[in-house]
Write an enzyme that holds these catalytic residues in place. Structure first.
Site, PDB file in Angstrom:
ATOM      1  N   GLU A  90       0.812  -1.228   0.000  1.00 20.66           N
ATOM      2  CA  GLU A  90       0.000   0.000   0.000  1.00 20.66           C
ATOM      3  C   GLU A  90       0.836   1.264   0.000  1.00 20.66           C
ATOM      4  O   GLU A  90       0.614   2.174  -0.773  1.00 20.66           O
ATOM      5  CB  GLU A  90      -0.922   0.048   1.221  1.00 20.66           C
ATOM      6  N   HIS A 159     -11.284  -4.790   9.923  1.00 22.99           N
ATOM      7  CA  HIS A 159     -11.776  -4.573   8.565  1.00 22.99           C
ATOM      8  C   HIS A 159     -13.023  -3.706   8.546  1.00 22.99           C
ATOM      9  O   HIS A 159     -13.694  -3.639   7.530  1.00 22.99           O
ATOM     10  CB  HIS A 159     -12.125  -5.920   7.914  1.00 22.99           C
TER      11      HIS A 159
END
Lengths: 367, 330
Positions: A90, A159
């Site tokens: 990322e 999440h």
């Protein structure tokens, strides 16, 4: 190993959201129906074909057709040079996107969820958001960071966080959060054409929901203005502000309240930054009561900012304290019943609206 | 001069000086074209000067005046110049490496997708030994080699990351060996000798320009002063400092020029004097430049402050009946 774990998560969440594809929300039977997923896909497709400088980069966007199938078919159409599958890096690929944006390309960086964007948040804030200011206008960053945000179904604490409040406090960023397909199409096109960094917060659970779209919205130049909220339902007794999935819940709550004689005005914020303060204030001055709804953590949330803004600008018009509905102040639990309690539900919104109208039956309201 | 100005209160905040490492900057950057880009860290004053940013603009930026290269809004650590393709100036170590990789990516994209056939711009990423332990460094080595990007990763290994010795922080201190692990050549060079650096730079830049991919170059160098002007510099051994001070790159080059009859003592003295004049002029210019006006505080946050939605006549674009005609170009 991380990839396998994430794919397993996807499998589970995809299984759970399939039933939602059947949910229709029909306001007009004549208009075409489009799911949010199709809306995003068509927006990306049109923008990529109109401007060769737009490219998509992220994990699984190419051969996998997108982790949530948002970029389906784009690899075949535009080739691997414009739809790039990245390694699980990322920070690396977000920085690469920012570097490319410095030079005038228009990257769309997809995060599998915004939770993973925390590994790249240094680049979103420090090298994208602040660069135009630090370089006194020399380095503009026409980049879009998009991906699902907020809670999904049973995916656990790491999440499920909603990042609207974090990104919404940062100068130099524009933060958008669509609800319907028309929102998704219009706002994504506006975001890609915008010369500044835009954080585009989608929601995994509404990807499969269908909404009617007008023929105007299907036109390839269709764009929605950034910084303007939409009044989804007009009312005169209480204002309910929401964004993303909570707009759907607020509309359902408004229907329930209608039966009890309370006419609720539902505002779909669409844009978290810049926040459409004038629309919110105008609505509060009309109804005199406010309920803010969001999915994220309560402290320093979007609702807190809206409450402060209304108190600053329209204090004299308020007839009741502002009610704030937010997610529970806990990391998201896994068990299905606990998860349901940790995220605002329609009953919570109804209860809060009644409280704001001084028409509640006092029960011990938890969390 | 910077140090003097700092201690007199004209400069403030964090200032990181580059004394002793000049060979690396000159050796690499002077080989670049104007369209090639350089990405650096907070120790970026000399990279800016080598790339062509005028000394006056750099000094004004350090003083925080409105005539600086970033109008005083960036400061010592954030020097940007679009004209000279200097992409900063990043305070977080490792932050500049992905940005440099992105600039290299753009160069390749422009050549292959946008079909600008003569676009062979190279990017140089400068960073230190401490950064070589950071995750972003490895992520970018991987992606640059994977996609064969035209970039050269230049490690200015000055053996110290503030007070942390490179040997105490790294499992394998030989940084150039990390290149082949990712599929690119790793070269080690004596960073105190500008001509050796230049020779290595020529091969690396040519490699990138011809599309063969990235290179990792480790330049062993040393900074004569502390990490920043606020650093008391107590941990470094005086013997080590003396050893490197004896190998000062500027004096070494001077000796080389004189021994090989490429320049005379007199000519070099004249150059010295000219540089002093440039510096004095820059300081004077910066001193006399105005501070930024109050209205400058809120400027430059966005390139398009009202968001795409509002057209030049102040109305929302989607309300314009002609909105659906027209192309996707703004």
């Amino acid at each position: 190993m991380l990839g396998a774990a994430r794919q397993k998560m996807l499998g589970q969440s995809l299984q759970r959201i399939r039933p939602m594809e059947k949910v229709f929300r029909s306001y007009s039977s004549a208009a075409k129906q489009m799911t949010v997923r199709e809306a995003l896909n068509s927006a990306l497709d049109e923008e990529m074909s109109a401007d060769p400088k737009v490219f998509l980069m992220g994990e699984e966007v190419g051969e996998y057709q997108g982790a949530y199938k948002i970029s389906k078919g784009l690899l075949d159409k535009y080739g691997p040079e414009r739809v790039l599958d990245t390694p699980i890096t990322e920070a690396g690929f977000t920085g690469i996107g920012v570097g490319a944006a410095y030079y005038g390309l228009r990257p769309v960086i997809e995060f599998m969820t915004f939770n993973f964007a925390m590994q790249a948040i240094d680049h979103i804030i420090n090298s994208a958001a602040k660069s135009n200011y630090m370089s006194a206008g020399q380095m503009t960053v026409p980049i879009v960071f998009r991906g699902p945000n907020g809670a999904a179904a049973g995916v656990g604490a790491q999440h499920s966080q909603c990042y609207a409040a974090w990104y919404g406090s940062c100068p130099g960023l524009k933060v958008l959060s669509p609800y319907s397909s028309e929102d998704a199409r219009g706002l994504l096109k506006a975001a890609i054409r915008d010369p500044d960094p835009v954080v585009f917060l989608e929601n995994e659970l509404i990807y499969g929901e269908s909404f009617p779209v007008s023929s105007e919205a299907l036109d390839s130049s269709f764009c929605l203005p950034i910084g303007k909220a939409k009044i989804e339902r007009e009312g005169k007794d209480v204002t309910i502000t929401a964004f993303s999935k909570m707009v759907g819940f607020s509309l359902k709550a408004a229907e329930i309240l209608e039966k009890e004689g309370i006419s609720a005005e539902v505002i779909n914020l669409r844009s978290i930054r810049p926040l459409d303060r004038s629309t919110i204030n105008a609505s509060v001055r009309k109804t005199n009561r406010l309920v803010t709804v969001e999915e994220g953590f309560p402290q320093h949330g979007v609702g807190a900012e809206i409450c402060a803004t209304v108190v600053e600008d329209s204090f004299g018009y308020l007839d009741a304290p502002v009610e704030r509905i937010a997610g529970a102040d806990v990391p998201m639990p896994y068990a299905a019943n606990l998860e349901r309690m940790a995220v605002p539900q329609v009953e919570d919104i109804v209860r809060a609206a009644k409280r704001a109208c001084y028409r509640y039956v006092s029960t011990a309201a938890a969390a | 001069m910077c140090a003097q100005m700092y201690y007199r209160g004209k400069m403030f905040g964090f200032v990181h000086l580059y004394n002793g490492q000049e060979a690396v900057s000159t050796g690499f950057i002077k080989l670049l074209k104007k369209e090639d880009s350089v990405v650096s860290t907070y120790r970026d004053h000399v990279h800016a000067l080598s790339k062509g940013v005028p000394a006056r603009a750099v000094m004004s930026e350090l003083f925080g005046k409105t005539t600086g290269c970033c109008r005083g809004q960036g400061g010592s650590m954030h020097m940007f110049s679009k004209e000279h393709n200097l992409l900063g100036g990043f305070a977080f170590i490792g932050e500049g490496i992905p940005v440099a990789t992105g600039a290299a990516f753009t160069s390749k994209y422009r050549r292959e997708v946008l079909k600008e056939a003569d676009c062979d711009h190279v990017t140089l990423a400068f960073f230190g030994d401490g950064t070589c332990n950071n995750g972003q460094f490895f992520e970018c080595l991987n992606m640059a080699a994977l996609w064969k990007l035209p970039i050269v990763f230049v490690v200015e290994n000055n053996l110290w990351a503030i007070g942390m010795s490179h040997l105490r922080a790294t499992s394998d201190p030989q940084i150039y060996k990390k290149g082949p692990a990712f599929g690119m050549p790793g070269i080690h060079v004596n960073g105190m000798d500008v001509l050796k650096v230049r020779a290595v730079a020529q091969t690396a830049i040519a490699r990138a320009r011809s599309g063969e991919g990235p290179t990792l170059v480790e330049c062993e160098t040393y900074r004569f002063r502390g990490h920043s002007l606020a650093d008391p510099d107590e941990l470094r051994d005086p013997a080590e400092k003396a050893h490197y001070a004896a190998r000062d790159p500027i004096t070494a080059l001077k000796k080389y020029l004189i021994e090989n009859n490429l320049a005379t003592e007199v000519e070099l003295k004249a150059i010295d004097k000219k540089i002093e004049e440039v510096v004095e002029d820059a300081v004077e210019f910066a001193d006399e430049s105005p501070h930024p006006t109050r209205s400058q505080l809120l400027e430059n946050v966005f390139a398009d402050p009202k968001g795409f939605g509002i057209g030049p006549d102040g109305r929302y674009r989607c309300e314009d009946p002609k909105f659906t005609e027209g192309t996707a170009q703004v």
